[in-house]
Design an enzyme around this catalytic site. Structure first.
Site, PDB file in Angstrom:
ATOM      1  N   LYS A   1      33.094 -16.408  28.859  1.00 24.47           N
ATOM      2  CA  LYS A   1      33.114 -16.408  30.320  1.00 24.47           C
ATOM      3  C   LYS A   1      34.488 -15.980  30.876  1.00 24.47           C
ATOM      4  O   LYS A   1      35.482 -15.936  30.137  1.00 24.47           O
ATOM      5  CB  LYS A   1      32.704 -17.796  30.806  1.00 24.47           C
TER       6      LYS A   1
ATOM      7  N   TYR B   1      21.551 -15.971  36.091  1.00 24.11           N
ATOM      8  CA  TYR B   1      21.419 -17.420  36.265  1.00 24.11           C
ATOM      9  C   TYR B   1      20.325 -17.795  37.267  1.00 24.11           C
ATOM     10  O   TYR B   1      20.321 -18.910  37.784  1.00 24.11           O
ATOM     11  CB  TYR B   1      22.762 -18.020  36.685  1.00 24.11           C
TER      12      TYR B   1
ATOM     13  N   ASN C   1      33.597 -23.157  31.612  1.00 24.23           N
ATOM     14  CA  ASN C   1      33.483 -23.818  30.311  1.00 24.23           C
ATOM     15  C   ASN C   1      33.437 -22.837  29.143  1.00 24.23           C
ATOM     16  O   ASN C   1      32.829 -23.103  28.114  1.00 24.23           O
ATOM     17  CB  ASN C   1      32.301 -24.797  30.305  1.00 24.23           C
TER      18      ASN C   1
ATOM     19  N   HIS D   1      28.828 -19.283  27.135  1.00 22.54           N
ATOM     20  CA  HIS D   1      27.398 -19.532  27.343  1.00 22.54           C
ATOM     21  C   HIS D   1      26.714 -19.544  25.987  1.00 22.54           C
ATOM     22  O   HIS D   1      27.120 -18.831  25.075  1.00 22.54           O
ATOM     23  CB  HIS D   1      26.797 -18.403  28.198  1.00 22.54           C
TER      24      HIS D   1
ATOM     25  N   GLU E   1      17.867 -12.955  27.355  1.00 16.98           N
ATOM     26  CA  GLU E   1      19.271 -12.779  27.717  1.00 16.98           C
ATOM     27  C   GLU E   1      19.915 -11.634  26.920  1.00 16.98           C
ATOM     28  O   GLU E   1      20.724 -10.866  27.458  1.00 16.98           O
ATOM     29  CB  GLU E   1      20.026 -14.092  27.509  1.00 16.98           C
TER      30      GLU E   1
HETATM   31  N1  UDP Z   1      27.527 -25.547  35.743  1.00 13.10           N
HETATM   32  C1  UDP Z   1      28.328 -25.970  36.795  1.00 13.10           C
HETATM   33  N2  UDP Z   1      28.178 -27.254  37.261  1.00 13.10           N
HETATM   34  C2  UDP Z   1      27.267 -28.118  36.734  1.00 13.10           C
HETATM   35  C3  UDP Z   1      26.458 -27.683  35.664  1.00 13.10           C
HETATM   36  C4  UDP Z   1      26.612 -26.378  35.189  1.00 13.10           C
HETATM   37  O1  UDP Z   1      29.145 -25.212  37.298  1.00 13.10           O
HETATM   38  O2  UDP Z   1      27.177 -29.270  37.194  1.00 13.10           O
HETATM   39  C5  UDP Z   1      27.681 -24.167  35.239  1.00 13.10           C
HETATM   40  C6  UDP Z   1      28.386 -24.110  33.885  1.00 13.10           C
HETATM   41  O3  UDP Z   1      29.169 -22.914  33.823  1.00 13.10           O
HETATM   42  C7  UDP Z   1      27.205 -24.059  32.934  1.00 13.10           C
HETATM   43  C8  UDP Z   1      26.235 -23.166  33.715  1.00 13.10           C
HETATM   44  O4  UDP Z   1      26.395 -23.586  35.075  1.00 13.10           O
HETATM   45  O5  UDP Z   1      27.550 -23.532  31.676  1.00 13.10           O
HETATM   46  C9  UDP Z   1      24.779 -23.276  33.326  1.00 13.10           C
HETATM   47  O6  UDP Z   1      24.402 -24.646  33.360  1.00 13.10           O
HETATM   48  P1  UDP Z   1      23.542 -25.295  32.186  1.00 13.10           P
HETATM   49  O7  UDP Z   1      23.087 -26.627  32.660  1.00 13.10           O
HETATM   50  O8  UDP Z   1      22.499 -24.320  31.746  1.00 13.10           O
HETATM   51  O9  UDP Z   1      24.628 -25.535  31.033  1.00 13.10           O
HETATM   52  P2  UDP Z   1      24.820 -24.813  29.617  1.00 13.10           P
HETATM   53  O10 UDP Z   1      23.438 -24.448  29.109  1.00 13.10           O
HETATM   54  O11 UDP Z   1      25.696 -23.603  29.853  1.00 13.10           O
HETATM   55  O12 UDP Z   1      25.503 -25.842  28.751  1.00 13.10           O
HETATM   56 MG    MG Z   2      21.933 -23.382  29.992  1.00 11.18          MG
END
Ligand code: UDP
Ligand code: MG
Length: 139
Positions: free
Chosen positions: A11, A51, A114, A117, A128
């Site tokens: 990212k 997303y 974070n 992905h 994806e």
């Molecule tokens: N994210 C965020 N706030 C939140 C949860 C998720 O900004 O409370 C962002 C974060 O970058 C995350 C992405 O949205 O990786 C997609 O969320 P998901 O729940 O799918 O998490 P992941 O699968 O990436 O662990």
């Molecule tokens: Mg996810």
């Protein structure tokens, strides 16, 4: 049907801070083969499409801005049990909860920024991967 491929992005926070090499090293040391790889800048529109599944969530607007704020590195990865094993390697979404030795524990700055992905299912890994790479780019 279980497959042996998953999809990842490094990212914008991590590309900006020169962690592409460090993260790819952790991925390879974790036993994954890099099948396809490219660095691209997403428009807000395209980040929003990626997303789309989260479009009703409160963080969606900020997430789209963040994901289009700088280049990302997209990659298709191969390993037995790729989707689940890669989720283990990256750690929890919130780095405060990510286990020691995970990519997010080492590189993530916040729950949003974070570092990486990782696809959450075989079906999404394929969708994806196809979002970034055509069939001729996947070896
Ligand atoms: N994210 C965020 N706030 C939140 C949860 C998720 O900004 O409370 C962002 C974060 O970058 C995350 C992405 O949205 O990786 C997609 O969320 P998901 O729940 O799918 O998490 P992941 O699968 O990436 O662990
Ligand atoms: Mg996810």
């Amino acid at each position: 049907m279980a497959t042996n491929r998953t999809f990842t992005m490094i990212k914008p926070d991590a590309t900006q801070e020169n962690h592409i090499g460090g993260i790819l090293s952790m991925i390879e040391e974790g036993g994954f083969r890099i099948v396809a790889l490219k660095k691209v800048l997403l428009t807000a529109e395209r980040a929003g499409q990626f997303y789309e599944v989260h479009k009703e969530r409160p963080f969606y607007g900020d997430l789209v801005k963040y994901m289009s704020s700088g280049p990302i590195v997209a990659a298709i990865l191969e390993k037995d049990n790729a989707v689940a094993d890669f989720r283990t390697l990256i750690g929890a979404t919130n780095p405060a909860q990510a286990a020691e030795g995970t990519i997010r524990k080492k590189y993530a700055k916040s729950i949003e920024a974070n570092a990486v992905h990782g696809s959450d299912s075989d079906e999404n890994a394929q969708i994806e991967g196809n979002f970034f790479f055509g069939p001729d780019e996947q070896f």
